[in-house]
Design an enzyme around this catalytic site. Structure first.
Site, short mmCIF file in Angstrom:
data_model
loop_
_atom_site.label_atom_id
_atom_site.label_comp_id
_atom_site.label_asym_id
_atom_site.label_seq_id
_atom_site.Cartn_x
_atom_site.Cartn_y
_atom_site.Cartn_z
N ARG A 269 77.77 122.39 25.37
CA ARG A 269 76.44 123.06 25.57
C ARG A 269 76.33 123.15 24.07
O ARG A 269 76.75 123.32 23.14
CB ARG A 269 76.86 124.45 26.05
CG ARG A 269 76.79 124.54 27.48
CD ARG A 269 75.65 124.31 28.07
NE ARG A 269 75.77 124.51 29.46
CZ ARG A 269 75.98 123.51 30.72
NH1 ARG A 269 76.27 122.33 29.94
NH2 ARG A 269 75.93 123.80 31.74
N GLY B 60 90.13 121.49 29.06
CA GLY B 60 89.96 121.58 30.40
C GLY B 60 89.89 120.53 31.33
O GLY B 60 90.43 119.40 30.70
N ARG B 61 89.29 120.40 32.41
CA ARG B 61 89.19 119.30 33.12
C ARG B 61 88.75 118.15 32.41
O ARG B 61 89.12 116.93 32.41
CB ARG B 61 88.61 119.44 34.51
CG ARG B 61 88.91 120.42 35.38
CD ARG B 61 88.14 120.57 36.44
NE ARG B 61 88.44 121.70 37.51
CZ ARG B 61 87.98 122.85 37.36
NH1 ARG B 61 87.26 123.15 36.14
NH2 ARG B 61 88.31 123.79 38.18
N ILE B 62 87.59 118.16 31.83
CA ILE B 62 86.86 117.24 31.07
C ILE B 62 87.38 116.89 30.12
O ILE B 62 87.81 115.73 29.79
CB ILE B 62 85.10 117.73 30.96
CG1 ILE B 62 84.46 117.81 32.27
CG2 ILE B 62 84.60 116.51 30.10
CD1 ILE B 62 82.98 118.44 31.87
N GLU C 2 67.13 123.51 24.65
CA GLU C 2 66.69 122.24 25.51
C GLU C 2 65.36 122.68 26.02
O GLU C 2 65.00 123.81 26.58
CB GLU C 2 67.80 121.80 26.54
CG GLU C 2 69.09 121.25 25.63
CD GLU C 2 69.96 121.01 26.69
OE1 GLU C 2 69.84 120.90 28.09
OE2 GLU C 2 71.07 120.71 26.29
N HIS D 176 70.76 115.39 27.54
CA HIS D 176 71.63 116.19 28.65
C HIS D 176 71.73 115.15 29.90
O HIS D 176 71.37 115.41 31.00
CB HIS D 176 71.02 117.41 28.97
CG HIS D 176 72.20 118.25 29.52
ND1 HIS D 176 72.01 119.85 29.06
CD2 HIS D 176 73.24 118.21 30.06
CE1 HIS D 176 73.21 120.28 29.69
NE2 HIS D 176 73.72 119.21 30.08
N THR E 95 79.05 117.08 24.32
CA THR E 95 78.58 117.07 25.70
C THR E 95 78.68 118.19 26.32
O THR E 95 78.57 118.38 27.50
CB THR E 95 79.39 115.89 26.55
OG1 THR E 95 80.68 116.26 26.26
CG2 THR E 95 79.04 114.59 26.02
N ALA F 297 75.02 113.53 30.31
CA ALA F 297 76.58 113.17 30.83
C ALA F 297 76.84 113.10 32.22
O ALA F 297 77.81 112.11 32.49
CB ALA F 297 77.32 114.24 29.94
C1 DGY Z 1 77.10 120.86 33.55
O1 DGY Z 1 77.44 120.51 34.95
O2 DGY Z 1 77.32 121.73 33.17
C2 DGY Z 1 76.47 119.66 33.10
O3 DGY Z 1 76.27 120.09 31.73
C3 DGY Z 1 75.37 118.91 33.70
O4 DGY Z 1 75.46 117.85 33.38
#
Ligand code: DGY
Length: 313
Positions: A232, A154-156, A261, A279, A230, A281
């Site tokens: 879930r 996806g975007r990331i 978490e 967490h 990064t 990122a």
């Molecule tokens: C999100 O936006 O889902 C990220 O995990 C937050 O850093």
């Protein structure tokens, strides 16, 4: 005047936008609002601005019959029962785009840190055990010419891929949808795991992706490979990962997210070949402010009777 519950302090400039038009009930605790308090305080509210640490389940939604909008200050929204909210006519929004570059940068920070053993080196120095420069001290692994395997583009995932050329890596990816992704090789998951030198996770948490990286998947990875998460925490079976790292079935892992978490599987603490961060990122001042601002703009749009800017898909 509308009433809005905000479950954590937001930047004051952002909160001011809400306070100008609504009665804001702000939870000021440092940690997540307790579930019971969330249910109690959401009652009578028109909108909820919440974080990924708040479980917005049926109980919370039922406690707020006048709720019109739930705005998550996160791109992930696995903490919200979206189907149930929709069935009650509530708009759910998230914060895509504004965090893409910051999470992609951070993913590379983790890739570089684990492959070049930064945290091991830092611990050595802090313990006062560094004896001086040595030809064979904490040797890492080069990235040039190796394969970055992305699970989810996806975007990331795409922003992570866009940086790969700078480090001389070729990109492979696996995606559940048929997509066009020029310059990268589409591979089935098993093949991606078998051939990648760095595997980075960029999928949302859904019933399909829970424990996608389990014992079986981990045994598919190269012994010289690294896992980066990064996305879930529950996408990875943390106990299986600790087992695989203990047995050196992969070279290392860098984790920003965890199954439960802020609890971290205790077996991970004793391992040198895992990098653990809390967490972080999307954690730049610019990005977190933009996330809060987008969540607030979503609420303002819905309360004004308009369309939300970024409803969850
Ligand atoms: C999100 O936006 O889902 C990220 O995990 C937050 O850093």
């Amino acid at each position: 005047m509308s009433a809005i519950l905000v479950t954590r302090k937001l930047p004051s400039s952002v909160l001011a936008k809400l306070s100008a038009v609504a009665d804001v009930d702000l939870y000021t605790g440092e940690a997540a609002i307790p579930a019971e308090e969330l249910r109690a305080r959401v009652a009578g509210k028109d909108a909820l601005v919440c974080l990924l640490t708040d479980a917005v389940d049926r109980g919370v939604i039922d406690a707020a019959p006048s709720l019109k909008a739930i705005a998550n200050v996160a791109v992930g929204y696995n903490n919200i029962d979206v189907a149930y909210a929709r069935s009650r006519g509530i708009v759910v929004t998230n914060t895509p785009d504004v965090l893409t570059e910051s999470v992609a940068d951070f993913t590379w920070a983790l890739i570089l840190a684990i492959t070049r053993r930064l945290s091991e080196g830092e611990r050595l120095v802090r313990r006062g055990e560094w004896k001086g420069w040595a030809l064979d001290l904490l040797l890492g692994t080069e990235l040039r010419g190796k394969q970055l395997g992305l699970i989810g583009v996806g975007r990331i995932g795409r922003a992570v891929a866009a940086r790969a050329g700078a480090f001389g890596m070729r990109v492979a990816y696996t995606s559940r949808r048929e997509i066009e992704f020029a310059g990268a090789e589409a591979l089935p998951l098993d093949r991606l795991l078998l051939t990648s030198d760095v595997v980075s996770l960029h999928v949302p948490l859904t019933p399909d992706t829970r424990h996608l990286i389990d014992k079986r998947a981990l045994t598919r990875m190269k012994r010289s490979a690294y896992l980066i998460n990064t996305a879930r925490g529950p996408v990875v079976d943390e106990a299986a990962l600790a087992w695989a790292l203990q047995h050196h079935l992969l070279a290392g892992a860098a984790l920003d997210v965890y199954e439960d978490e802020p609890v971290v599987h205790p077996d991970l603490f004793g391992l040198e070949n895992v990098l653990l961060v809390p967490h972080l990122a999307s954690g730049t001042t610019e990005t977190r402010t933009a996330m809060a601002d987008l969540a607030v703009e979503n609420v303002l749009a819905v309360l004004a009777g308009g369309a939300p800017l970024t409803p969850v898909p």
